[in-house]
Design a protein around this motif. Structure first.
Motif, PDB file in Angstrom:
ATOM      1  N   ARG A  73      52.101  24.487  60.988  1.00 23.22           N
ATOM      2  CA  ARG A  73      52.514  23.363  60.166  1.00 23.22           C
ATOM      3  C   ARG A  73      51.267  22.627  59.671  1.00 23.22           C
ATOM      4  NH1 ARG A  73      56.219  19.580  63.478  1.00 23.22           N
ATOM      5  NH2 ARG A  73      54.699  20.088  65.072  1.00 23.22           N
ATOM      6  N   VAL A  74      51.239  22.264  58.358  1.00 27.59           N
ATOM      7  CA  VAL A  74      50.127  21.521  57.742  1.00 27.59           C
ATOM      8  C   VAL A  74      50.562  20.064  57.605  1.00 27.59           C
ATOM      9  CG1 VAL A  74      48.618  21.261  55.745  1.00 27.59           C
ATOM     10  CG2 VAL A  74      49.333  23.549  56.502  1.00 27.59           C
ATOM     11  N   LEU A  75      49.812  19.155  58.273  1.00 25.82           N
ATOM     12  CA  LEU A  75      50.130  17.725  58.205  1.00 25.82           C
ATOM     13  C   LEU A  75      49.476  17.111  56.963  1.00 25.82           C
ATOM     14  CD1 LEU A  75      49.617  16.731  61.941  1.00 25.82           C
ATOM     15  CD2 LEU A  75      51.705  17.444  60.802  1.00 25.82           C
ATOM     16  N   PRO A  76      50.158  16.173  56.304  1.00 27.87           N
ATOM     17  CA  PRO A  76      49.549  15.520  55.133  1.00 27.87           C
ATOM     18  C   PRO A  76      48.407  14.606  55.555  1.00 27.87           C
ATOM     19  CG  PRO A  76      51.631  14.469  55.670  1.00 27.87           C
ATOM     20  CD  PRO A  76      51.531  15.664  56.587  1.00 27.87           C
ATOM     21  N   ALA A  77      47.478  14.363  54.646  1.00 24.43           N
ATOM     22  CA  ALA A  77      46.342  13.480  54.910  1.00 24.43           C
ATOM     23  C   ALA A  77      46.804  12.039  54.934  1.00 24.43           C
ATOM     24  CB  ALA A  77      45.271  13.662  53.847  1.00 24.43           C
ATOM     25  N   ALA A  78      46.143  11.224  55.775  1.00 24.08           N
ATOM     26  CA  ALA A  78      46.513   9.809  55.890  1.00 24.08           C
ATOM     27  C   ALA A  78      46.231   9.063  54.593  1.00 24.08           C
ATOM     28  CB  ALA A  78      45.763   9.166  57.066  1.00 24.08           C
ATOM     29  N   ASN A  79      45.148   9.411  53.883  1.00 28.97           N
ATOM     30  CA  ASN A  79      44.827   8.803  52.596  1.00 28.97           C
ATOM     31  C   ASN A  79      44.131   9.851  51.739  1.00 28.97           C
ATOM     32  OD1 ASN A  79      41.933   8.694  53.330  1.00 28.97           O
ATOM     33  ND2 ASN A  79      42.597   7.065  54.732  1.00 28.97           N
ATOM     34  N   ASP A  80      43.904   9.488  50.466  1.00 25.87           N
ATOM     35  CA  ASP A  80      43.337  10.452  49.508  1.00 25.87           C
ATOM     36  C   ASP A  80      41.850  10.654  49.686  1.00 25.87           C
ATOM     37  OD1 ASP A  80      45.840  10.657  48.490  1.00 25.87           O
ATOM     38  OD2 ASP A  80      45.507   9.210  46.849  1.00 25.87           O
ATOM     39  N   GLU A  81      41.179   9.796  50.483  1.00 27.04           N
ATOM     40  CA  GLU A  81      39.727   9.889  50.621  1.00 27.04           C
ATOM     41  C   GLU A  81      39.293  10.825  51.739  1.00 27.04           C
ATOM     42  OE1 GLU A  81      38.301   5.981  51.177  1.00 27.04           O
ATOM     43  OE2 GLU A  81      38.866   5.282  49.144  1.00 27.04           O
ATOM     44  N   GLU A  82      40.218  11.303  52.593  1.00 23.94           N
ATOM     45  CA  GLU A  82      39.844  12.191  53.694  1.00 23.94           C
ATOM     46  C   GLU A  82      39.498  13.579  53.175  1.00 23.94           C
ATOM     47  OE1 GLU A  82      42.710  12.325  56.730  1.00 23.94           O
ATOM     48  OE2 GLU A  82      42.535  10.210  57.288  1.00 23.94           O
ATOM     49  N   ASP A  83      38.535  14.217  53.858  1.00 18.45           N
ATOM     50  CA  ASP A  83      38.084  15.559  53.478  1.00 18.45           C
ATOM     51  C   ASP A  83      38.782  16.658  54.263  1.00 18.45           C
ATOM     52  OD1 ASP A  83      36.341  14.328  51.768  1.00 18.45           O
ATOM     53  OD2 ASP A  83      34.669  14.333  53.207  1.00 18.45           O
ATOM     54  N   GLU A  84      39.585  16.306  55.293  1.00 13.13           N
ATOM     55  CA  GLU A  84      40.236  17.306  56.144  1.00 13.13           C
ATOM     56  C   GLU A  84      41.710  16.981  56.318  1.00 13.13           C
ATOM     57  OE1 GLU A  84      38.163  17.319  59.796  1.00 13.13           O
ATOM     58  OE2 GLU A  84      36.439  18.466  59.053  1.00 13.13           O
ATOM     59  N   GLN A  85      42.504  18.017  56.616  1.00 10.65           N
ATOM     60  CA  GLN A  85      43.906  17.895  56.982  1.00 10.65           C
ATOM     61  C   GLN A  85      44.121  18.645  58.305  1.00 10.65           C
ATOM     62  OE1 GLN A  85      45.492  18.470  52.541  1.00 10.65           O
ATOM     63  NE2 GLN A  85      47.152  18.148  53.990  1.00 10.65           N
ATOM     64  N   ARG A  86      45.189  18.235  59.021  1.00 12.14           N
ATOM     65  CA  ARG A  86      45.461  18.806  60.352  1.00 12.14           C
ATOM     66  C   ARG A  86      46.444  19.948  60.234  1.00 12.14           C
ATOM     67  NH1 ARG A  86      41.349  17.437  62.884  1.00 12.14           N
ATOM     68  NH2 ARG A  86      42.382  18.386  64.678  1.00 12.14           N
ATOM     69  N   LEU A  87      46.194  21.022  61.049  1.00  9.51           N
ATOM     70  CA  LEU A  87      47.069  22.194  61.125  1.00  9.51           C
ATOM     71  C   LEU A  87      47.564  22.309  62.568  1.00  9.51           C
ATOM     72  CD1 LEU A  87      48.299  24.824  60.000  1.00  9.51           C
ATOM     73  CD2 LEU A  87      46.147  25.963  60.636  1.00  9.51           C
ATOM     74  N   LEU A  88      48.896  22.216  62.744  1.00 13.28           N
ATOM     75  CA  LEU A  88      49.504  22.321  64.078  1.00 13.28           C
ATOM     76  C   LEU A  88      49.919  23.768  64.305  1.00 13.28           C
ATOM     77  CD1 LEU A  88      51.720  19.102  64.243  1.00 13.28           C
ATOM     78  CD2 LEU A  88      49.446  19.474  65.184  1.00 13.28           C
ATOM     79  N   VAL A  89      49.427  24.361  65.442  1.00 15.43           N
ATOM     80  CA  VAL A  89      49.756  25.742  65.839  1.00 15.43           C
ATOM     81  C   VAL A  89      50.502  25.662  67.161  1.00 15.43           C
ATOM     82  CG1 VAL A  89      48.866  28.030  66.307  1.00 15.43           C
ATOM     83  CG2 VAL A  89      47.662  26.521  64.715  1.00 15.43           C
ATOM     84  N   SER A  90      51.744  26.069  67.187  1.00 13.07           N
ATOM     85  CA  SER A  90      52.590  25.978  68.402  1.00 13.07           C
ATOM     86  C   SER A  90      53.174  27.337  68.707  1.00 13.07           C
ATOM     87  CB  SER A  90      53.684  24.926  68.198  1.00 13.07           C
ATOM     88  OG  SER A  90      54.501  25.261  67.089  1.00 13.07           O
ATOM     89  N   GLY A  91      53.477  27.554  70.045  1.00  9.36           N
ATOM     90  CA  GLY A  91      54.029  28.811  70.517  1.00  9.36           C
ATOM     91  C   GLY A  91      53.478  29.150  71.891  1.00  9.36           C
ATOM     92  N   THR A  92      53.670  30.390  72.298  1.00 10.20           N
ATOM     93  CA  THR A  92      53.129  30.830  73.589  1.00 10.20           C
ATOM     94  C   THR A  92      51.607  30.878  73.511  1.00 10.20           C
ATOM     95  OG1 THR A  92      53.264  33.128  72.916  1.00 10.20           O
ATOM     96  CG2 THR A  92      55.216  32.208  73.996  1.00 10.20           C
ATOM     97  N   PRO A  93      50.899  30.738  74.654  1.00  8.79           N
ATOM     98  CA  PRO A  93      49.435  30.789  74.611  1.00  8.79           C
ATOM     99  C   PRO A  93      48.910  32.053  73.934  1.00  8.79           C
ATOM    100  CG  PRO A  93      50.165  29.973  76.734  1.00  8.79           C
ATOM    101  CD  PRO A  93      51.407  30.406  76.029  1.00  8.79           C
ATOM    102  N   LYS A  94      49.535  33.152  74.170  1.00  5.51           N
ATOM    103  CA  LYS A  94      49.078  34.404  73.575  1.00  5.51           C
ATOM    104  C   LYS A  94      49.254  34.372  72.058  1.00  5.51           C
ATOM    105  CE  LYS A  94      49.593  39.386  74.022  1.00  5.51           C
ATOM    106  NZ  LYS A  94      50.335  40.476  74.714  1.00  5.51           N
ATOM    107  N   ALA A  95      50.423  33.847  71.622  1.00  5.17           N
ATOM    108  CA  ALA A  95      50.678  33.779  70.176  1.00  5.17           C
ATOM    109  C   ALA A  95      49.710  32.801  69.508  1.00  5.17           C
ATOM    110  CB  ALA A  95      52.126  33.373  69.917  1.00  5.17           C
ATOM    111  N   VAL A  96      49.414  31.679  70.209  1.00  4.42           N
ATOM    112  CA  VAL A  96      48.498  30.706  69.627  1.00  4.42           C
ATOM    113  C   VAL A  96      47.095  31.296  69.516  1.00  4.42           C
ATOM    114  CG1 VAL A  96      47.398  28.470  70.032  1.00  4.42           C
ATOM    115  CG2 VAL A  96      49.857  28.713  70.359  1.00  4.42           C
ATOM    116  N   ASP A  97      46.637  32.003  70.578  1.00  4.78           N
ATOM    117  CA  ASP A  97      45.302  32.619  70.510  1.00  4.78           C
ATOM    118  C   ASP A  97      45.222  33.657  69.394  1.00  4.78           C
ATOM    119  OD1 ASP A  97      44.549  31.063  72.587  1.00  4.78           O
ATOM    120  OD2 ASP A  97      44.901  32.589  74.143  1.00  4.78           O
TER     121      ASP A  97
END
Length: 637
Positions: A73-97
């Protein structure tokens, strides 16, 4: 609250905690374990790589989810001036790795050793066999209390970001979301700013309407002017206008009311009105009546060949010239869209260029005007014209009686004449201007230039032209109407231009200025016929009178001899009388007195011999002259 609401609130709080903790740790990953043993990590992704990670229509991120079994899942940026966005990776440890392994080609800054559990692979394999220690009830309670305290601290911030967290469930920020944000920002504009903006918009609309109205009026005016020009052209085309082919001012430069230009055309209407066309240097053509164009041409032609001095207030860019320096106006040259006079002086090495509009500020020195009698056959015609001294040809003025080479009636022609009177200053300019304005062939309205004294070559040409004039005179007389008399003929130095002098009876004089009598028309036709026969241009000068001009009386050789004999006898008689009186008054004088008488007698004899030699020379000249006249008469016959 109710169980579903509690679960929802719990999940939102946990997501907020993950977001807050990930923003504090920068690009590092953070792990959160669920009740079913699944893990969830937040990764920092540069904004420029988000589109490449998601792919067209979310294809790349969907393929990664199918390949690894993890949820992305890609989280939206808090404001337009940020240079990065957050990516949430969920699942089993093996799937996440596995997902993080495949994500390295999209996220170059992702660490290599960090796994879904936050522990390196080596330590994870070592501790995998050991069962996890079950926390004691006290430790579990303390952990829950610490977690609750953190939740209470972030509660205030959670209220403001609940909506943003809810939007984070979408895989990417859609265009619809961006439009909504823009609309929300626009709603924040105050009422005053909106009113100011509305007022400016009304002013712009009013200015645009006014500009459109002015443009429409300009188009209507242009159409009206074009229609008037078209109608004028139709009317003018109905006139039988004739382009003047005789002597004119074609090619002459001047400054018109619309800028600098040169004469390109001269036309004559059936009512004998002249119109002059100027080709402007800036582009375009200007046609005006002759009366309006003459001052422009006169300002230029009257300056060429004259002498000027430096103005009292020096405004030129160069250094001030030496005192007493005098310049000669050499020529007029085009410089771009303007005209400039070229001034030369012996006091300076290089010439000066002065704009045509600034030359009147240079004081003009006293001018010299000559009243010149043009050479004609016979010489008793007495055709006198004014000419200006050209300082480009001679620094000193000419004297009375000099034979001069003169500027002709049209460009390229030259005439010969004798100076009869020399006028200086304003008197000469006034007389020359009056005479020049009466000259129908002088379009500039200024007197022509006296070029230089005639040399031997010009005198020889003039003698040859005299024979041509003697031959043309009977041809003109034979073609004139009844009552008209041919008085004489004058020709230019090259013989291509003829002047005919005719006397018409006073009864044929025209009543109006625009009317010509039949006798005058017949004389003009006769002159044109003679000019066409000889291949020359011609003009006619007519005078009205009852009696012809006095013709020179022919004197025979016998009469000349008698006059000379009487003059000789008179001189001898006076000498003898003076000698006798001297001898009678001083009989007792010395030998010096007798010697003076002898001297007087000797002078009288010497005078007799000189007069005899002069008479013999004149007789020989007259015989030669009679032989030449007889030869010309035989050639004419």
């Amino acid at each position: 609250g109710d169980s579903p609401d509690v679960r929802t609130a719990k999940k939102l709080v946990l997501d907020l905690l993950d977001e807050l903790s990930s923003s504090k740790s920068g690009a590092a990953a953070r792990e959160r374990r669920g009740e079913d043993g699944s893990v969830e990590e937040s990764l920092a992704v540069p904004v420029g790589r988000i589109g490449h990670l998601i792919g067209k229509g979310g294809k790349n991120i969907q393929d990664l989810e199918k390949l690894t079994g993890a949820r992305l899942r890609v989280l939206p940026a808090a404001n337009d001036e940020e240079d990065e966005q957050r990516l949430l990776v969920s699942g089993t440890p093996k799937a996440v790795d596995l997902a993080k392994k495949h994500l390295r080609k999209y996220i170059p800054t992702l660490p290599d050793e960090v796994t879904a559990s936050g522990v390196p692979e080596r330590r994870k394999t070592e501790t995998a066999a050991e069962p996890p220690a079950e926390p004691s009830p006290g430790e579990s309670l303390r952990g829950r209390r610490a977690q609750a305290a953190e939740v209470l601290e972030a509660a205030g911030r959670a209220r403001n970001s609940l909506k943003e967290v809810a939007r984070s469930r979408s895989s990417s920020t859609s265009s619809r979301t961006r439009v909504k944000r823009l609309r929300e920002r626009k709603k924040g504009i105050s009422l005053e700013e909106y009113q100011v903006m509305l007022r400016k918009q009304k002013e712009l609309d009013a200015a645009a309407a006014k500009a459109e109205e002015m443009a429409e009026s300009a188009r209507a005016f242009a159409r009206r002017v074009a229609e008037e020009d078209r109608q004028r052209e139709e009317v003018e085309d109905s006139f039988d206008w004739v382009e003047e082919s005789g002597p004119s001012a074609l090619g002459r430069l001047c400054v018109t009311s619309c800028g600098a230009g040169r004469v390109s055309r001269v036309v004559v209407t059936p009512s004998n009105r002249r119109y002059i066309s100027f080709e402007l240097l800036a582009g375009g053509v200007l046609q005006v009546p002759e009366d309006a164009a003459l001052p422009w041409l006169r300002a230029v032609e009257g300056s060429l060949g004259s002498r000027v001095s430096a103005p009292a207030e020096w405004t030129e860019g160069s250094s001030r010239p030496p005192s007493g320096a005098v310049w000669v106006v050499s020529e007029l040259l085009p410089q771009g869209r303007r005209l400039a006079f070229r001034l030369v002086t012996p006091a300076e090495l290089f010439p000066r260029f002065v704009e045509a509009g600034r030359l009147p500020a240079w004081p003009r020195l006293e001018s010299v005007v000559y009243l010149v009698e043009l050479s004609t056959t016979p010489e008793t015609v007495g055709h006198i014209m004014p000419y200006r001294h050209d300082y480009r040809k001679s620094e000193k003025s000419y004297a009375k009686g000099d034979l001069l080479l003169l500027e002709g009636s049209r460009p390229g022609l030259q005439d010969v004449g004798i100076v009869r009177k020399v006028l200086y200053g304003a008197k000469g300019e006034k007389a020359a201007m009056i005479a020049a304005q009466k000259d129908p062939l002088n379009l500039s309205g200024t007197p022509r230039l006296a070029l230089q004294r005639c040399g031997a070559a010009e005198k020889i040409k003039r003698e040859q032209i005299t024979a041509l004039e003697r031959m043309v005179l009977p041809l003109l007389a034979s073609r004139l109407p009844t009552g008209a008399t041919a008085l004489g003929v004058g020709a230019s130095l090259d013989g291509t231009f003829l002047r005919f002098f005719v006397r018409l009876p006073p009864s044929t004089e025209a009543k109006g200025a625009d009317q010509e009598s039949p006798a005058a028309q017949g004389a003009a036709a006769a002159a044109a016929a003679v000019g066409a026969l000889l291949g020359c241009l011609s003009e006619v000068f007519a005078s009205f009178g009852a009696e012809p001009l006095p013709q020179p009386k022919e004197v025979t050789t016998k009469e000349v001899q008698e006059k000379r004999k009487k003059a000789r006898d008179k001189v001898l008689k006076a000498a003898r009388k003076k000698a006798k009186e001297k001898k009678a008054s001083s009989k007792s004088s010395s030998s010096s007195s007798s010697s003076s008488d002898e001297f007087l007698l000797a002078m009288a004899k010497r005078g007799d011999k000189a007069l005899a030699r002069v008479a013999q020379a004149e007789e020989r000249a007259e015989k030669v002259h009679h032989k030449e006249e007889a030869a010309e008469l035989r050639n004419l016959v």
